[in-house]
Motif scaffolding. Structure first.
Motif, PDB file in Angstrom:
ATOM      1  N   LYS A 169      37.097  32.436  40.950  1.00 12.44           N
ATOM      2  CA  LYS A 169      38.528  32.196  41.200  1.00 12.44           C
ATOM      3  C   LYS A 169      39.359  32.407  39.938  1.00 12.44           C
ATOM      4  O   LYS A 169      40.480  32.914  40.002  1.00 12.44           O
ATOM      5  CB  LYS A 169      38.728  30.790  41.757  1.00 12.44           C
ATOM      6  CG  LYS A 169      38.191  30.640  43.183  1.00 12.44           C
ATOM      7  CD  LYS A 169      38.868  29.512  43.938  1.00 12.44           C
ATOM      8  CE  LYS A 169      38.385  29.544  45.395  1.00 12.44           C
ATOM      9  NZ  LYS A 169      39.145  28.643  46.268  1.00 12.44           N
ATOM     10  N   ALA A 170      38.799  32.027  38.794  1.00 12.65           N
ATOM     11  CA  ALA A 170      39.515  32.231  37.529  1.00 12.65           C
ATOM     12  C   ALA A 170      39.679  33.732  37.258  1.00 12.65           C
ATOM     13  O   ALA A 170      40.751  34.187  36.839  1.00 12.65           O
ATOM     14  CB  ALA A 170      38.773  31.564  36.384  1.00 12.65           C
ATOM     15  N   GLY A 171      38.625  34.502  37.545  1.00 13.02           N
ATOM     16  CA  GLY A 171      38.706  35.955  37.357  1.00 13.02           C
ATOM     17  C   GLY A 171      39.777  36.557  38.246  1.00 13.02           C
ATOM     18  O   GLY A 171      40.593  37.370  37.791  1.00 13.02           O
ATOM     19  N   ALA A 172      39.801  36.150  39.511  1.00 12.51           N
ATOM     20  CA  ALA A 172      40.802  36.655  40.462  1.00 12.51           C
ATOM     21  C   ALA A 172      42.212  36.276  40.015  1.00 12.51           C
ATOM     22  O   ALA A 172      43.143  37.087  40.078  1.00 12.51           O
ATOM     23  CB  ALA A 172      40.515  36.104  41.859  1.00 12.51           C
ATOM     24  N   ALA A 173      42.371  35.052  39.515  1.00  9.53           N
ATOM     25  CA  ALA A 173      43.695  34.586  39.075  1.00  9.53           C
ATOM     26  C   ALA A 173      44.189  35.393  37.883  1.00  9.53           C
ATOM     27  O   ALA A 173      45.400  35.546  37.680  1.00  9.53           O
ATOM     28  CB  ALA A 173      43.635  33.104  38.723  1.00  9.53           C
ATOM     29  N   LEU A 174      43.246  35.934  37.091  1.00  5.53           N
ATOM     30  CA  LEU A 174      43.623  36.771  35.940  1.00  5.53           C
ATOM     31  C   LEU A 174      43.748  38.241  36.335  1.00  5.53           C
ATOM     32  O   LEU A 174      43.932  39.110  35.487  1.00  5.53           O
ATOM     33  CB  LEU A 174      42.583  36.608  34.820  1.00  5.53           C
ATOM     34  CG  LEU A 174      42.584  35.258  34.095  1.00  5.53           C
ATOM     35  CD1 LEU A 174      41.339  35.107  33.229  1.00  5.53           C
ATOM     36  CD2 LEU A 174      43.846  35.099  33.246  1.00  5.53           C
ATOM     37  N   GLY A 175      43.617  38.514  37.649  1.00  2.40           N
ATOM     38  CA  GLY A 175      43.787  39.875  38.141  1.00  2.40           C
ATOM     39  C   GLY A 175      42.585  40.773  37.896  1.00  2.40           C
ATOM     40  O   GLY A 175      42.690  41.999  37.931  1.00  2.40           O
ATOM     41  N   ARG A 176      41.436  40.163  37.639  1.00  2.00           N
ATOM     42  CA  ARG A 176      40.240  40.972  37.403  1.00  2.00           C
ATOM     43  C   ARG A 176      39.484  41.217  38.710  1.00  2.00           C
ATOM     44  O   ARG A 176      39.574  40.444  39.641  1.00  2.00           O
ATOM     45  CB  ARG A 176      39.285  40.238  36.455  1.00  2.00           C
ATOM     46  CG  ARG A 176      39.840  40.024  35.067  1.00  2.00           C
ATOM     47  CD  ARG A 176      38.727  39.495  34.200  1.00  2.00           C
ATOM     48  NE  ARG A 176      39.223  39.061  32.904  1.00  2.00           N
ATOM     49  CZ  ARG A 176      38.478  38.410  32.034  1.00  2.00           C
ATOM     50  NH1 ARG A 176      37.219  38.110  32.326  1.00  2.00           N
ATOM     51  NH2 ARG A 176      38.968  38.045  30.865  1.00  2.00           N
ATOM     52  N   ALA A 177      38.681  42.283  38.693  1.00  2.00           N
ATOM     53  CA  ALA A 177      37.840  42.574  39.859  1.00  2.00           C
ATOM     54  C   ALA A 177      36.571  41.730  39.830  1.00  2.00           C
ATOM     55  O   ALA A 177      35.868  41.623  40.822  1.00  2.00           O
ATOM     56  CB  ALA A 177      37.494  44.054  39.884  1.00  2.00           C
ATOM     57  N   HIS A 178      36.270  41.132  38.676  1.00  2.25           N
ATOM     58  CA  HIS A 178      35.028  40.372  38.523  1.00  2.25           C
ATOM     59  C   HIS A 178      35.316  38.939  38.125  1.00  2.25           C
ATOM     60  O   HIS A 178      36.404  38.607  37.663  1.00  2.25           O
ATOM     61  CB  HIS A 178      34.132  41.013  37.455  1.00  2.25           C
ATOM     62  CG  HIS A 178      33.832  42.442  37.729  1.00  2.25           C
ATOM     63  ND1 HIS A 178      32.967  42.823  38.718  1.00  2.25           N
ATOM     64  CD2 HIS A 178      34.304  43.584  37.164  1.00  2.25           C
ATOM     65  CE1 HIS A 178      32.904  44.146  38.751  1.00  2.25           C
ATOM     66  NE2 HIS A 178      33.717  44.634  37.826  1.00  2.25           N
ATOM     67  N   ALA A 179      34.292  38.111  38.292  1.00  2.00           N
ATOM     68  CA  ALA A 179      34.378  36.721  37.849  1.00  2.00           C
ATOM     69  C   ALA A 179      34.500  36.672  36.325  1.00  2.00           C
ATOM     70  O   ALA A 179      34.101  37.610  35.630  1.00  2.00           O
ATOM     71  CB  ALA A 179      33.135  35.954  38.291  1.00  2.00           C
ATOM     72  N   LEU A 180      35.053  35.595  35.839  1.00  2.00           N
ATOM     73  CA  LEU A 180      35.076  35.359  34.404  1.00  2.00           C
ATOM     74  C   LEU A 180      33.643  35.249  33.906  1.00  2.00           C
ATOM     75  O   LEU A 180      32.767  34.778  34.632  1.00  2.00           O
ATOM     76  CB  LEU A 180      35.766  34.006  34.169  1.00  2.00           C
ATOM     77  CG  LEU A 180      36.801  33.896  33.063  1.00  2.00           C
ATOM     78  CD1 LEU A 180      37.953  34.852  33.333  1.00  2.00           C
ATOM     79  CD2 LEU A 180      37.311  32.465  32.982  1.00  2.00           C
ATOM     80  N   LYS A 181      33.397  35.691  32.675  1.00  2.00           N
ATOM     81  CA  LYS A 181      32.067  35.488  32.101  1.00  2.00           C
ATOM     82  C   LYS A 181      31.923  34.013  31.742  1.00  2.00           C
ATOM     83  O   LYS A 181      32.898  33.380  31.322  1.00  2.00           O
ATOM     84  CB  LYS A 181      31.902  36.348  30.843  1.00  2.00           C
ATOM     85  CG  LYS A 181      31.731  37.832  31.139  1.00  2.00           C
ATOM     86  CD  LYS A 181      31.458  38.591  29.863  1.00  2.00           C
ATOM     87  CE  LYS A 181      32.658  39.448  29.522  1.00  2.00           C
ATOM     88  NZ  LYS A 181      32.701  39.996  28.204  1.00  2.00           N
ATOM     89  N   PRO A 182      30.694  33.474  31.878  1.00  2.00           N
ATOM     90  CA  PRO A 182      30.513  32.040  31.576  1.00  2.00           C
ATOM     91  C   PRO A 182      31.013  31.668  30.180  1.00  2.00           C
ATOM     92  O   PRO A 182      31.558  30.588  29.988  1.00  2.00           O
ATOM     93  CB  PRO A 182      28.998  31.848  31.667  1.00  2.00           C
ATOM     94  CG  PRO A 182      28.519  32.937  32.556  1.00  2.00           C
ATOM     95  CD  PRO A 182      29.445  34.101  32.347  1.00  2.00           C
ATOM     96  N   GLU A 183      30.837  32.594  29.207  1.00  2.00           N
ATOM     97  CA  GLU A 183      31.235  32.256  27.832  1.00  2.00           C
ATOM     98  C   GLU A 183      32.752  32.271  27.637  1.00  2.00           C
ATOM     99  O   GLU A 183      33.255  31.899  26.587  1.00  2.00           O
ATOM    100  CB  GLU A 183      30.534  33.154  26.807  1.00  2.00           C
ATOM    101  CG  GLU A 183      30.712  34.639  27.023  1.00  2.00           C
ATOM    102  CD  GLU A 183      29.593  35.257  27.874  1.00  2.00           C
ATOM    103  OE1 GLU A 183      29.105  34.569  28.803  1.00  2.00           O
ATOM    104  OE2 GLU A 183      29.227  36.417  27.615  1.00  2.00           O
ATOM    105  N   GLU A 184      33.499  32.701  28.677  1.00  2.00           N
ATOM    106  CA  GLU A 184      34.962  32.668  28.594  1.00  2.00           C
ATOM    107  C   GLU A 184      35.536  31.358  29.142  1.00  2.00           C
ATOM    108  O   GLU A 184      36.748  31.188  29.216  1.00  2.00           O
ATOM    109  CB  GLU A 184      35.553  33.824  29.402  1.00  2.00           C
ATOM    110  CG  GLU A 184      35.289  35.195  28.812  1.00  2.00           C
ATOM    111  CD  GLU A 184      35.833  36.306  29.692  1.00  2.00           C
ATOM    112  OE1 GLU A 184      36.770  36.986  29.265  1.00  2.00           O
ATOM    113  OE2 GLU A 184      35.312  36.468  30.826  1.00  2.00           O
TER     114      GLU A 184
END
Ligand code: CA
Length: 242
Positions: A169-184
């Protein structure tokens, strides 16, 4: 050495989101949940102590109930029993006063926003009016698109699924096609099973020990840091850029 390599890699991956657990982190609600669980189990002929509530915090209602019927009745609860016990627990909880905001959580959220980080909710709670309450207590910080609740997952904490969904969901909210990396991301949790879930998703976990359990329980669950409360976390975030 592998240690210095890890440090270097972390420095190159800036933090983008903070994944907040809710009960015991954003709300001082655990004493109320503990009382409601103990009473509800007792009414159904099961015994549960407040300490056991804290040790099982984060599990789904069904998972918690099964664990206790297995130990005390020698079998899993039927679907009807799960529904009945969980309804009793929810009824008792809903009769209580609304849980107060956790002291210091507003400072943490202000710091998170000030650093340009995305706040996300990852809770095992299935209360229907969650977002309205969050919006009243912490206006402008959260929205449905950045919330993972009991309705979004099939397996609750300590399974990593809730936090993996949170990264998505964080990745989508940032407009990315993928999930955020765990280290982010950084997880903020107060309960041992929640800490385990965050670590199983590969994310760094800040434990805030707002309950009665000793710090050692959170460290043994894998917490990277343990702080006493949310005010201490607000201070920590000011001084430690991840
Ligand atoms: Ca919690």
């Amino acid at each position: 050495m592998s240690g210095s390599h890890t440090t270097k890699k972390e420095k190159n991956t800036p933090l983008r989101a903070v994944l907040f657990d809710m009960d015991g982190v954003l709300y001082d609600s655990m004493p109320l949940h503990a009382e409601a669980w103990v009473q509800a189990m007792h009414r159904h002929g099961l015994s549960m102590t407040e300490e056991q509530v804290y040790m099982n915090e984060g599990r789904t209602g069904e998972g918690t109930i099964d664990l206790f019927t297995l130990k005390q009745w020698g079998r899993e609860a039927t679907e009807e029993e799960v529904e009945s016990i969980y309804r009793t627990k929810s009824d008792i909880f809903n009769e209580m006063d609304e849980p107060p905001a956790m002291k210091g959580a507003d400072e943490v959220l202000a710091e998170v926003k000030g650093q340009g980080l995305l706040p996300v909710i990852v809770t095992g709670s299935g209360q229907r009016s969650l977002l309205e309450r969050l919006d009243r207590t912490y206006p402008g910080y959260f929205c449905r698109e950045r919330m993972v609740t009991a309705y979004d997952v099939t397996r609750g904490k300590p399974n990593p699924e809730p936090y993996l969904k949170g990264l998505g969901k964080a990745g989508a909210a940032l407009g990315r096609a993928h999930a955020l990396k765990p280290e982010e991301a950084l997880v903020v949790e107060n309960a041992p099973l929640g800490v385990q879930a965050g670590k199983a998703a590969g994310i760094r976990v800040m434990a805030v020990n707002t309950g009665p359990l000793p710090d050692s329980v959170l460290l043994e669950a894998g917490a990277d840091w343990v702080l006493p409360d949310m005010s201490a976390l607000a201070e920590w975030l000011k001084n430690n850029k991840l």
